[in-house]
Design a protein around this motif. Sequence first.
Motif, PDB file in Angstrom:
ATOM      1  N   TYR A 113       0.821  -1.211   0.000  1.00  0.00           N
ATOM      2  CA  TYR A 113       0.000   0.000   0.000  1.00  0.00           C
ATOM      3  C   TYR A 113       0.855   1.262   0.000  1.00  0.00           C
ATOM      4  O   TYR A 113       0.480   2.273  -0.597  1.00  0.00           O
ATOM      5  CB  TYR A 113      -0.963  -0.002   1.178  1.00  0.00           C
ATOM      6  N   GLU A 114       1.991   1.210   0.651  1.00  0.00           N
ATOM      7  CA  GLU A 114       2.907   2.354   0.636  1.00  0.00           C
ATOM      8  C   GLU A 114       3.438   2.602  -0.771  1.00  0.00           C
ATOM      9  O   GLU A 114       3.504   3.746  -1.233  1.00  0.00           O
ATOM     10  CB  GLU A 114       4.068   2.099   1.594  1.00  0.00           C
ATOM     11  N   ASN A 115       3.807   1.552  -1.465  1.00  0.00           N
ATOM     12  CA  ASN A 115       4.323   1.697  -2.833  1.00  0.00           C
ATOM     13  C   ASN A 115       3.248   2.157  -3.801  1.00  0.00           C
ATOM     14  O   ASN A 115       3.553   2.833  -4.782  1.00  0.00           O
ATOM     15  CB  ASN A 115       4.917   0.378  -3.332  1.00  0.00           C
ATOM     16  N   ARG A 116       2.012   1.798  -3.543  1.00  0.00           N
ATOM     17  CA  ARG A 116       0.909   2.208  -4.411  1.00  0.00           C
ATOM     18  C   ARG A 116       0.421   3.619  -4.084  1.00  0.00           C
ATOM     19  O   ARG A 116      -0.360   4.181  -4.825  1.00  0.00           O
ATOM     20  CB  ARG A 116      -0.275   1.249  -4.251  1.00  0.00           C
ATOM     21  N   GLY A 117       0.858   4.168  -2.957  1.00  0.00           N
ATOM     22  CA  GLY A 117       0.425   5.499  -2.567  1.00  0.00           C
ATOM     23  C   GLY A 117      -0.945   5.521  -1.946  1.00  0.00           C
ATOM     24  O   GLY A 117      -1.620   6.545  -1.919  1.00  0.00           O
ATOM     25  N   ILE A 118      -1.380   4.378  -1.425  1.00  0.00           N
ATOM     26  CA  ILE A 118      -2.689   4.274  -0.784  1.00  0.00           C
ATOM     27  C   ILE A 118      -2.471   4.379   0.713  1.00  0.00           C
ATOM     28  O   ILE A 118      -1.728   3.594   1.296  1.00  0.00           O
ATOM     29  CB  ILE A 118      -3.370   2.936  -1.123  1.00  0.00           C
ATOM     30  N   SER A 119      -3.110   5.354   1.333  1.00  0.00           N
ATOM     31  CA  SER A 119      -2.974   5.489   2.778  1.00  0.00           C
ATOM     32  C   SER A 119      -4.356   5.453   3.426  1.00  0.00           C
ATOM     33  O   SER A 119      -5.350   5.826   2.806  1.00  0.00           O
ATOM     34  CB  SER A 119      -2.264   6.793   3.135  1.00  0.00           C
ATOM     35  N   ALA A 120      -4.378   5.024   4.649  1.00  0.00           N
ATOM     36  CA  ALA A 120      -5.650   4.960   5.376  1.00  0.00           C
ATOM     37  C   ALA A 120      -6.041   6.370   5.799  1.00  0.00           C
ATOM     38  O   ALA A 120      -5.218   7.138   6.276  1.00  0.00           O
ATOM     39  CB  ALA A 120      -5.511   4.063   6.592  1.00  0.00           C
ATOM     40  N   ARG A 121      -7.301   6.683   5.614  1.00  0.00           N
ATOM     41  CA  ARG A 121      -7.799   7.989   6.026  1.00  0.00           C
ATOM     42  C   ARG A 121      -8.574   7.844   7.306  1.00  0.00           C
ATOM     43  O   ARG A 121      -9.376   6.954   7.467  1.00  0.00           O
ATOM     44  CB  ARG A 121      -8.690   8.579   4.939  1.00  0.00           C
TER      45      ARG A 121
END
Length: 83
Positions: A74-82
């Motif tokens: 998820y870090e590499n994809r640029g997806i972060s938890a909101r």
Amino acid sequence: MKLLSFFSLLLINSALHAQVDTVGLQRIYYRAMHLAENKADSIRYYADYVGQAGKNGGWAPATVMSQRLSGFYYENRGISARR
């Protein structure tokens, strides 16, 4: 007598193969952690694989490895938890 020994060896053999290969899972984990960022899909695949193998084999550290690999994905994809 031969039949009985055959079945006992078959039972022992299947029990030995049911154990999880901890060294193999660690190698997969370290390999996935060193993959390039453009191989994010492979990281996710390895995360799922390590998690399933650890769950089936009853090896608790595999769950942590799987979660860390998923976070790396998820870090590499640029997806972060909101929040």
